[in-house]
Design a protein around this motif. Structure first.
Motif, PDB file in Angstrom:
ATOM      1  N   UNK A   1      39.481  34.772  29.689  1.00  0.00           N
ATOM      2  CA  UNK A   1      38.723  34.867  30.927  1.00  0.00           C
ATOM      3  C   UNK A   1      37.376  34.182  30.735  1.00  0.00           C
ATOM      4  N   UNK A   2      36.766  33.784  31.847  1.00  0.00           N
ATOM      5  CA  UNK A   2      35.451  33.161  31.789  1.00  0.00           C
ATOM      6  C   UNK A   2      34.647  33.547  33.010  1.00  0.00           C
ATOM      7  N   UNK A   3      33.375  33.260  32.990  1.00  0.00           N
ATOM      8  CA  UNK A   3      32.503  33.591  34.106  1.00  0.00           C
ATOM      9  C   UNK A   3      31.889  34.970  33.952  1.00  0.00           C
ATOM     10  N   UNK A   4      31.467  35.551  35.081  1.00  0.00           N
ATOM     11  CA  UNK A   4      30.799  36.866  35.058  1.00  0.00           C
ATOM     12  C   UNK A   4      31.682  37.943  34.445  1.00  0.00           C
ATOM     13  N   UNK A   5      32.978  37.877  34.719  1.00  0.00           N
ATOM     14  CA  UNK A   5      33.873  38.907  34.187  1.00  0.00           C
ATOM     15  C   UNK A   5      33.844  38.903  32.670  1.00  0.00           C
ATOM     16  N   UNK A   6      33.804  37.733  32.065  1.00  0.00           N
ATOM     17  CA  UNK A   6      33.775  37.646  30.607  1.00  0.00           C
ATOM     18  C   UNK A   6      32.490  38.245  30.037  1.00  0.00           C
ATOM     19  N   UNK A   7      31.424  38.295  30.830  1.00  0.00           N
ATOM     20  CA  UNK A   7      30.143  38.800  30.354  1.00  0.00           C
ATOM     21  C   UNK A   7      30.090  40.320  30.266  1.00  0.00           C
ATOM     22  N   UNK A   8      31.053  41.037  30.873  1.00  0.00           N
ATOM     23  CA  UNK A   8      31.019  42.503  30.823  1.00  0.00           C
ATOM     24  C   UNK A   8      31.454  43.029  29.468  1.00  0.00           C
ATOM     25  N   UNK A   9      32.047  42.193  28.651  1.00  0.00           N
ATOM     26  CA  UNK A   9      32.419  42.617  27.302  1.00  0.00           C
ATOM     27  C   UNK A   9      33.920  42.707  27.113  1.00  0.00           C
ATOM     28  N   UNK A  10      34.345  42.246  25.946  1.00  0.00           N
ATOM     29  CA  UNK A  10      35.774  42.203  25.625  1.00  0.00           C
ATOM     30  C   UNK A  10      36.404  43.588  25.607  1.00  0.00           C
TER      31      UNK A  10
ATOM     32  N   UNK B   1      63.687  48.956  30.409  1.00  0.00           N
ATOM     33  CA  UNK B   1      63.356  47.540  30.205  1.00  0.00           C
ATOM     34  C   UNK B   1      62.723  46.952  31.451  1.00  0.00           C
ATOM     35  N   UNK B   2      63.049  47.492  32.613  1.00  0.00           N
ATOM     36  CA  UNK B   2      62.445  46.988  33.838  1.00  0.00           C
ATOM     37  C   UNK B   2      60.957  47.288  33.856  1.00  0.00           C
ATOM     38  N   UNK B   3      60.576  48.474  33.375  1.00  0.00           N
ATOM     39  CA  UNK B   3      59.154  48.843  33.310  1.00  0.00           C
ATOM     40  C   UNK B   3      58.414  47.918  32.370  1.00  0.00           C
ATOM     41  N   UNK B   4      59.025  47.587  31.274  1.00  0.00           N
ATOM     42  CA  UNK B   4      58.363  46.733  30.300  1.00  0.00           C
ATOM     43  C   UNK B   4      58.131  45.361  30.893  1.00  0.00           C
ATOM     44  N   UNK B   5      59.111  44.848  31.588  1.00  0.00           N
ATOM     45  CA  UNK B   5      58.968  43.524  32.190  1.00  0.00           C
ATOM     46  C   UNK B   5      57.842  43.534  33.205  1.00  0.00           C
ATOM     47  N   UNK B   6      57.790  44.537  34.023  1.00  0.00           N
ATOM     48  CA  UNK B   6      56.739  44.626  35.019  1.00  0.00           C
ATOM     49  C   UNK B   6      55.384  44.762  34.335  1.00  0.00           C
ATOM     50  N   UNK B   7      55.308  45.587  33.302  1.00  0.00           N
ATOM     51  CA  UNK B   7      54.041  45.762  32.593  1.00  0.00           C
ATOM     52  C   UNK B   7      53.571  44.448  32.015  1.00  0.00           C
ATOM     53  N   UNK B   8      54.495  43.667  31.494  1.00  0.00           N
ATOM     54  CA  UNK B   8      54.123  42.366  30.924  1.00  0.00           C
ATOM     55  C   UNK B   8      53.551  41.466  32.001  1.00  0.00           C
ATOM     56  N   UNK B   9      54.191  41.450  33.151  1.00  0.00           N
ATOM     57  CA  UNK B   9      53.713  40.599  34.241  1.00  0.00           C
ATOM     58  C   UNK B   9      52.363  41.089  34.726  1.00  0.00           C
ATOM     59  N   UNK B  10      52.221  42.395  34.894  1.00  0.00           N
ATOM     60  CA  UNK B  10      50.948  42.953  35.361  1.00  0.00           C
ATOM     61  C   UNK B  10      49.858  42.721  34.330  1.00  0.00           C
ATOM     62  N   UNK B  11      50.176  42.954  33.059  1.00  0.00           N
ATOM     63  CA  UNK B  11      49.180  42.750  32.013  1.00  0.00           C
ATOM     64  C   UNK B  11      48.739  41.301  31.991  1.00  0.00           C
ATOM     65  N   UNK B  12      49.699  40.406  32.106  1.00  0.00           N
ATOM     66  CA  UNK B  12      49.367  38.984  32.092  1.00  0.00           C
ATOM     67  C   UNK B  12      48.525  38.621  33.305  1.00  0.00           C
ATOM     68  N   UNK B  13      48.938  39.069  34.477  1.00  0.00           N
ATOM     69  CA  UNK B  13      48.194  38.763  35.689  1.00  0.00           C
ATOM     70  C   UNK B  13      46.813  39.408  35.646  1.00  0.00           C
ATOM     71  N   UNK B  14      46.746  40.652  35.211  1.00  0.00           N
ATOM     72  CA  UNK B  14      45.463  41.352  35.130  1.00  0.00           C
ATOM     73  C   UNK B  14      44.539  40.693  34.134  1.00  0.00           C
ATOM     74  N   UNK B  15      45.069  40.382  32.984  1.00  0.00           N
ATOM     75  CA  UNK B  15      44.251  39.749  31.964  1.00  0.00           C
ATOM     76  C   UNK B  15      43.798  38.380  32.458  1.00  0.00           C
ATOM     77  N   UNK B  16      44.711  37.683  33.048  1.00  0.00           N
ATOM     78  CA  UNK B  16      44.405  36.359  33.559  1.00  0.00           C
ATOM     79  C   UNK B  16      43.312  36.421  34.604  1.00  0.00           C
ATOM     80  N   UNK B  17      43.426  37.365  35.512  1.00  0.00           N
ATOM     81  CA  UNK B  17      42.443  37.488  36.585  1.00  0.00           C
ATOM     82  C   UNK B  17      41.104  37.978  36.066  1.00  0.00           C
ATOM     83  N   UNK B  18      41.131  38.801  35.040  1.00  0.00           N
ATOM     84  CA  UNK B  18      39.890  39.348  34.506  1.00  0.00           C
ATOM     85  C   UNK B  18      39.119  38.340  33.683  1.00  0.00           C
ATOM     86  N   UNK B  19      39.791  37.375  33.132  1.00  0.00           N
ATOM     87  CA  UNK B  19      39.117  36.397  32.284  1.00  0.00           C
ATOM     88  C   UNK B  19      38.373  35.472  33.173  1.00  0.00           C
TER      89      UNK B  19
END
Length: 193
Positions: free
Chosen positions: A113-122, A175-193
């Motif tokens: 992530x970059x920008x203001x969001x990255x400044x809040x701390x890892x 396994x369906x929960x895991x797949x969704x969690x992966x997508x959400x984690x990726x999207x969330x992490x991506x958006x937060x960076x």
């Protein structure tokens, strides 16, 4: 940021695969997501709101699938822009395999992530991303249970209606929960960076 995990889903591998590729299921499961639309077989546009500490922003982004091997695995690349709040980008590898009682979902996410969001701390970003992933898996499990819960036999239905009987709770494939969690984690992490 790197995240990895594994979950057992109480659904078949095919059912989990279909859920992970259904824009409506994903929209219902990704925290803060208000738009997810398929623009090609391998591409989605996404819109969502994210709050990390004092920084709140709306992100618009893309998810692109590659190395697609139904119903076993795919790699998704994500990138999003949140204006002055910053950006997020990364990849997530999702793999489904048969397991006793359903299927196994394994995921690995790499994001920045970059920008203001990255400044809040890892540490804060990591916590929010993990929380979003957990929320995603809970929502995904609920969606799978709604769609694929086995019909109760007549005797079980009558017994559940009796005052002394406890209602039966069906479970969805892990396994369906895991797949969704992966997508959400990726999207969330991506958006937060």
């Amino acid at each position: 940021m790197d995240m990895q995990g594994s979950r057992t889903i109480a659904a078949t591998q095919q059912q989990a695969w279909e859920g992970l590729n259904d824009p409506e299921v994903l929209k219902a499961c990704i925290p803060g997501c208000d738009r997810i639309e398929r623009v090609a077989d391998d591409r989605f546009n996404v819109g969502m709101a994210v709050k990390v500490g004092p920084v709140s922003a709306r992100f618009a982004g893309r998810i692109t699938l590659s190395d697609v091997q139904p119903p076993e695995r795919y790699t998704l690349a994500f990138d999003g822009q949140g204006g002055a709040a910053g950006f997020g980008k990364g990849t997530a590898k999702v793999q489904l395999s048969p397991a006793e009682g359903g299927c196994q979902l394994d995921y690995t996410v790499q994001a920045q992530v970059g920008g203001k969001i990255a400044q809040v701390g890892q540490r804060l970003i990591d916590g929010v991303a993990r929380s979003m992933a957990e929320d995603f898996f809970k929502r995904f499990d609920a969606q799978m249970q709604q769609r694929y819960a086995p019909a109760a036999p007549a005797e079980a239905t009558e017994a559940a209606a009796a005052p002394t009987a406890a209602p039966e709770r069906s479970t969805m494939a892990p396994w369906l929960w895991i797949a969704i969690a992966a997508v959400v984690a990726a999207a969330g992490y991506w958006l937060l960076r």
